[in-house]
Design a protein around this motif. Structure first.
Motif, mmCIF file in Angstrom:
data_model
loop_
_atom_site.group_PDB
_atom_site.id
_atom_site.type_symbol
_atom_site.label_atom_id
_atom_site.label_comp_id
_atom_site.label_asym_id
_atom_site.label_seq_id
_atom_site.Cartn_x
_atom_site.Cartn_y
_atom_site.Cartn_z
ATOM 1 N N ALA A 180 0.840 -1.199 0.000
ATOM 2 C CA ALA A 180 0.000 0.000 0.000
ATOM 3 C C ALA A 180 0.874 1.247 0.000
ATOM 4 C CB ALA A 180 -0.909 -0.008 1.233
ATOM 5 N N PRO A 181 0.379 2.313 -0.640
ATOM 6 C CA PRO A 181 1.164 3.547 -0.640
ATOM 7 C C PRO A 181 1.273 4.124 0.762
ATOM 8 C CG PRO A 181 -0.670 3.683 -2.207
ATOM 9 C CD PRO A 181 -0.816 2.403 -1.444
ATOM 10 N N PRO A 182 2.350 4.740 1.095
ATOM 11 C CA PRO A 182 3.591 4.813 0.325
ATOM 12 C C PRO A 182 4.306 3.465 0.352
ATOM 13 C CG PRO A 182 3.879 5.896 2.431
ATOM 14 C CD PRO A 182 2.439 5.473 2.363
ATOM 15 N N ASP B 196 3.176 -2.142 10.467
ATOM 16 C CA ASP B 196 2.720 -1.356 9.315
ATOM 17 C C ASP B 196 2.833 0.119 9.687
ATOM 18 O OD1 ASP B 196 1.726 -0.772 6.844
ATOM 19 O OD2 ASP B 196 -0.364 -1.099 7.402
ATOM 20 N N PRO B 197 4.055 0.681 9.637
ATOM 21 C CA PRO B 197 4.258 2.044 10.122
ATOM 22 C C PRO B 197 3.683 3.091 9.175
ATOM 23 C CG PRO B 197 6.242 1.259 9.111
ATOM 24 C CD PRO B 197 5.275 0.110 9.109
#
Length: 140
Positions: free
Chosen positions: A94-96, A122-123
């Motif tokens: 996922a972006p970014p 998932d930072p």
């Protein structure tokens, strides 16, 4: 009556007794003098510290490999050559798609990897860290 001593018994004796008994032992025996014993103990402690540091480095390298992190060394224009910052970058679907998961501005790679290991799975785009390298809690 002469009593033969094994190495365990020799270790349990006070050092001065070992030194006193040395001339009376027939044949070839290992005898550790107090000064030698202390030097060996200091060397053992240094080696144990080094092994522990290498094991911690191994854990860090495993984290880089397992998470497929990039390690980037950044030197800013006009700054001293010694002023190198390090970013540990994770890759996401996922972006970014590239996110900095750990960073250090004093060139300490170990600190940057430790930050990345402590970061969320998932930072966000660039996580915030306190002064000691621990991630700041998110406020929702």
């Amino acid at each position: 009556m002469r009593k033969e001593m094994n190495s365990l018994q020799l270790q349990q004796l006070p050092r001065y007794q070992v030194m006193m008994d040395f001339p009376h032992v027939q044949g070839r025996r290992w005898v550790v003098l107090e000064e030698d014993y202390l030097a060996v103990a200091r060397q053992r402690d240094r080696l144990l510290d080094e092994v522990e540091a290498l094991l911690r480095d191994g854990v860090r390298l495993d984290a880089v490999q397992v998470n497929c992190w990039d390690v980037r060394f950044i030197s800013r224009a006009g700054m001293d050559d010694a002023a190198i910052s390090i970013e540990v970058v994770g890759h996401y679907a996922a972006p970014p798609v590239e996110r900095v998961v750990g960073e250090n501005y004093s060139g300490d790679l170990r600190a940057a990897i430790d930050q990345a290991r402590a970061a969320d799975v998932d930072p966000p785009e660039r996580p915030k860290f306190e002064g000691h390298g621990r991630p700041l809690a998110r406020h929702s």
